[in-house]
Design an enzyme around this catalytic site. Structure first.
Site, PDB file in Angstrom:
ATOM      1  N   ASP A  11       0.814  -1.213   0.000  1.00 38.46           N
ATOM      2  CA  ASP A  11       0.000   0.000   0.000  1.00 38.46           C
ATOM      3  C   ASP A  11       0.853   1.271   0.000  1.00 38.46           C
ATOM      4  O   ASP A  11       1.727   1.444   0.841  1.00 38.46           O
ATOM      5  CB  ASP A  11      -0.906  -0.021   1.242  1.00 38.46           C
ATOM      6  CG  ASP A  11      -2.112   0.880   1.110  1.00 38.46           C
ATOM      7  OD1 ASP A  11      -1.940   2.030   0.662  1.00 38.46           O
ATOM      8  OD2 ASP A  11      -3.219   0.451   1.464  1.00 38.46           O
ATOM      9  N   CYS A  50      -7.451   4.618  -1.545  1.00 39.82           N
ATOM     10  CA  CYS A  50      -7.391   3.150  -1.583  1.00 39.82           C
ATOM     11  C   CYS A  50      -8.616   2.506  -2.218  1.00 39.82           C
ATOM     12  O   CYS A  50      -8.487   1.679  -3.130  1.00 39.82           O
ATOM     13  CB  CYS A  50      -7.211   2.598  -0.166  1.00 39.82           C
ATOM     14  SG  CYS A  50      -5.721   3.182   0.679  1.00 39.82           S
ATOM     15  N   ASP A 304      -1.491   0.117  -4.728  1.00 41.24           N
ATOM     16  CA  ASP A 304      -2.786   0.713  -5.069  1.00 41.24           C
ATOM     17  C   ASP A 304      -2.629   2.173  -5.502  1.00 41.24           C
ATOM     18  O   ASP A 304      -3.398   2.666  -6.318  1.00 41.24           O
ATOM     19  CB  ASP A 304      -3.794   0.581  -3.925  1.00 41.24           C
ATOM     20  CG  ASP A 304      -3.252   1.048  -2.585  1.00 41.24           C
ATOM     21  OD1 ASP A 304      -2.065   1.418  -2.503  1.00 41.24           O
ATOM     22  OD2 ASP A 304      -4.015   1.024  -1.595  1.00 41.24           O
ATOM     23  N   HIS A 305      -1.623   2.869  -4.965  1.00 42.45           N
ATOM     24  CA  HIS A 305      -1.393   4.272  -5.325  1.00 42.45           C
ATOM     25  C   HIS A 305      -0.053   4.699  -4.748  1.00 42.45           C
ATOM     26  O   HIS A 305       0.604   3.937  -4.025  1.00 42.45           O
ATOM     27  CB  HIS A 305      -2.513   5.175  -4.800  1.00 42.45           C
ATOM     28  CG  HIS A 305      -2.799   4.979  -3.344  1.00 42.45           C
ATOM     29  ND1 HIS A 305      -1.922   5.377  -2.353  1.00 42.45           N
ATOM     30  CD2 HIS A 305      -3.843   4.395  -2.706  1.00 42.45           C
ATOM     31  CE1 HIS A 305      -2.416   5.051  -1.172  1.00 42.45           C
ATOM     32  NE2 HIS A 305      -3.580   4.435  -1.358  1.00 42.45           N
TER      33      HIS A 305
END
Length: 510
Positions: A11, A50, A304-305
């Site tokens: 993450d 998210c 995710d980012h």
């Protein structure tokens, strides 16, 4: 030969933070994975934060189609996803971590606890080791090891040891007790107990905040060497770029600390958590090799980012800058057909929506028409990109605040539904379109740091028009299309089974 899947997300990991790409963050085990697979250098998330990003990652759909735009906005139950498709084909997709899925409330009783937060499991996935706000499994594991469990349990993420001079304070537990070590152990235990094929989604929290790393990762990167930021000389100069940015830089949850040494220590801990993730993935990769599973397992590593980490005076993930959307992607395909491309670095634009088609394609499963992305398997096997591959990356950001009504929407002079932006980002130019605010245009060759908005520069007027048209064409090309390929006729149902690049009309008897 059984075909196994190991799908890993870490993450909030910025795309350039791999030592294989020359970054100072040391990631030897991911570098080794890239040397046996393919590293996609220009890979981008399609949304932040998210929940919306993972909705695109798991469904293969752009935000404009899945419409789960904020953390907590339900993902429509009519959409399929990679886990549901694998389950239909005899797999039992197992989750270790979280998917940040806000499930469709229409599919549940109103009192079902799954509707109490947005951290529900993705439909179709087996939550074997679910970890999100609820860290009970980790706490119980620690208690068995004699670790004192605090109240609230979330303090396990925050308690620090006494800080060394200059270095970020270490987490008050050994690295073998940290959540990353725990999660990897759970996956190895699960695979060990399996007697047949496995499909594991390992969704790691780190390097997501809190940025407190266990020893020795807290002190791997000297903070004094990290005071390099992409930004103007002052917050005021930065804020002048756009009304949205001016608003964001006044929000406590977005603005970076104004003390350079404090921000540098945070950055050092952020990088340390990445190296910790890498070390633990090394344990997992070695396990697969020792068990003779490596040659049968497709491995995907991504995020995710990204994270602003002080660039443009921002923290967290939001807005339109590359730092929030550029993420890593490494794909290891064990098949012999991929031998010729091992260790290569690809530079074409890839996106999170490509992951679901890639997973399905490797298993020989038909890719649903809902998918806006495309499989990377042919590129991995041949070293060439398919005809008409995208020439830009695309992402969307929905910044409405559902919990607080239209408070900040009113401060920007726009409505609740106008809190959106879209980005088309090419190799040289980048266009940002707001629903009801001025656009932005960057020349990345002359301004790679995205400091100068050229939208009102007459020299760029023609390019701004061209990219606005690209934006319109992209959205039109990807309008939601669940039934658009079907026609009812007096001779039966006609179905055009669309492959995005090579349409093959097929008439089906009814």
């Amino acid at each position: 030969m059984s075909k196994n899947i190991l799908f890993i997300t870490a993450d909030q990991w910025r795309g350039e933070c791999l030592s294989a790409l020359g970054h100072l963050v040391q990631t030897p085990h991911l570098d080794a994975l890239a040397s046996e697979g393919v590293l996609f250098k220009n890979h981008f998330a399609n949304a932040v934060p998210c929940g919306p990003s993972r909705a695109s990652l798991y469904t293969g759909m752009y935000l404009q189609n899945h419409r789960s735009g904020t953390n907590g906005t339900p993902l429509d139950a009519r959409h399929t996803n990679w886990a549901l498709e694998l389950r239909k084909n005899g797999y039992d997709p197992a989750l270790f971590g979280y998917t940040d899925t806000a499930n469709d409330p229409r599919a549940f009783d109103q009192n079902d606890p799954i509707l109490d937060n947005y951290e529900g499991p993705l439909p179709g996935i087996n939550p074997v080791g679910i970890m999100g706000d609820n860290i009970e499994p980790w706490a119980n594991w620690l208690a068995k090891k004699g670790h004192k469990i605090p109240s609230p349990r979330s303090d396990l993420y925050f308690k620090q040891r006494e800080q060394d001079a200059g270095a970020p304070a270490a987490l008050d537990m050994p690295k073998e007790h940290h959540v990353t070590w725990f999660m990897v152990d759970q996956v190895m235990d699960y695979i060990e107990a399996r007697q047949d094929k496995f499909c594991v989604h390992l969704s790691l929290l780190r390097p997501h905040p809190p940025w407190i790393a266990p020893e020795p990762y807290n002190s791997m990167y000297p903070p004094e060497a990290l005071e390099d930021y992409v930004r103007h000389e002052s917050v005021e100069q930065e804020a002048a770029q756009h009304p949205w940015l001016d608003w964001a830089l006044k929000q406590a949850n977005f603005i970076a600390p104004n003390k350079p040494e404090e921000l540098a220590r945070m950055k050092a801990a952020y990088f340390g958590l990445m190296s910790e993730v890498d070390a633990n993935l090394g344990r997992l990769f070695n396990y697969l090799k020792e068990k003779n599973l490596w040659q049968d397992t497709l491995i995907i590593f991504t995020s995710d980012h990204g994270e602003q980490a002080g660039d443009h005076y921002l923290m967290d993930k939001m807005g339109y800058f590359d730092q929030s959307y550029h993420i890593p992607l490494i794909v290891y395909n064990p098949d012999e057909q991929a031998n010729a491309t091992r260790g290569t670095i690809r530079t074409e634009f890839t996106e999170s929506v490509d992951i679901m088609p890639t997973l399905l394609d490797w298993l020989g499963i038909k890719i649903p028409i809902q998918c806006d992305g495309h499989s990377l398997i042919s590129t991995i096997q041949t070293g060439t990109q398919p005809q008409n591959w995208r020439t830009e990356a695309h992402w969307e950001y929905d910044f409405r605040n559902i919990s607080k009504g239209e408070a900040h929407e009113q401060s920007l002079g726009i409505t609740h539904h106008q809190c959106t932006l879209n980005v088309v980002r090419g190799q040289r130019y980048k266009y940002v379109h707001f629903t009801n605010m001025p656009p932005l245009f960057f020349d990345l060759e002359n301004d790679p740091e995205e400091l100068i908005n050229q939208v009102n520069n007459p020299d760029y007027f023609q390019l701004v028009l061209e990219y606005a048209q690209k934006m319109l064409s992209w959205r039109m090309n990807h309008d939601e299309q669940t039934l658009t390929h079907i026609k009812l006729t007096d001779k039966g149902i006609i179905c055009q089974d669309v492959a995005r690049y090579w349409p093959k009309p097929v008439a089906l008897a009814s």
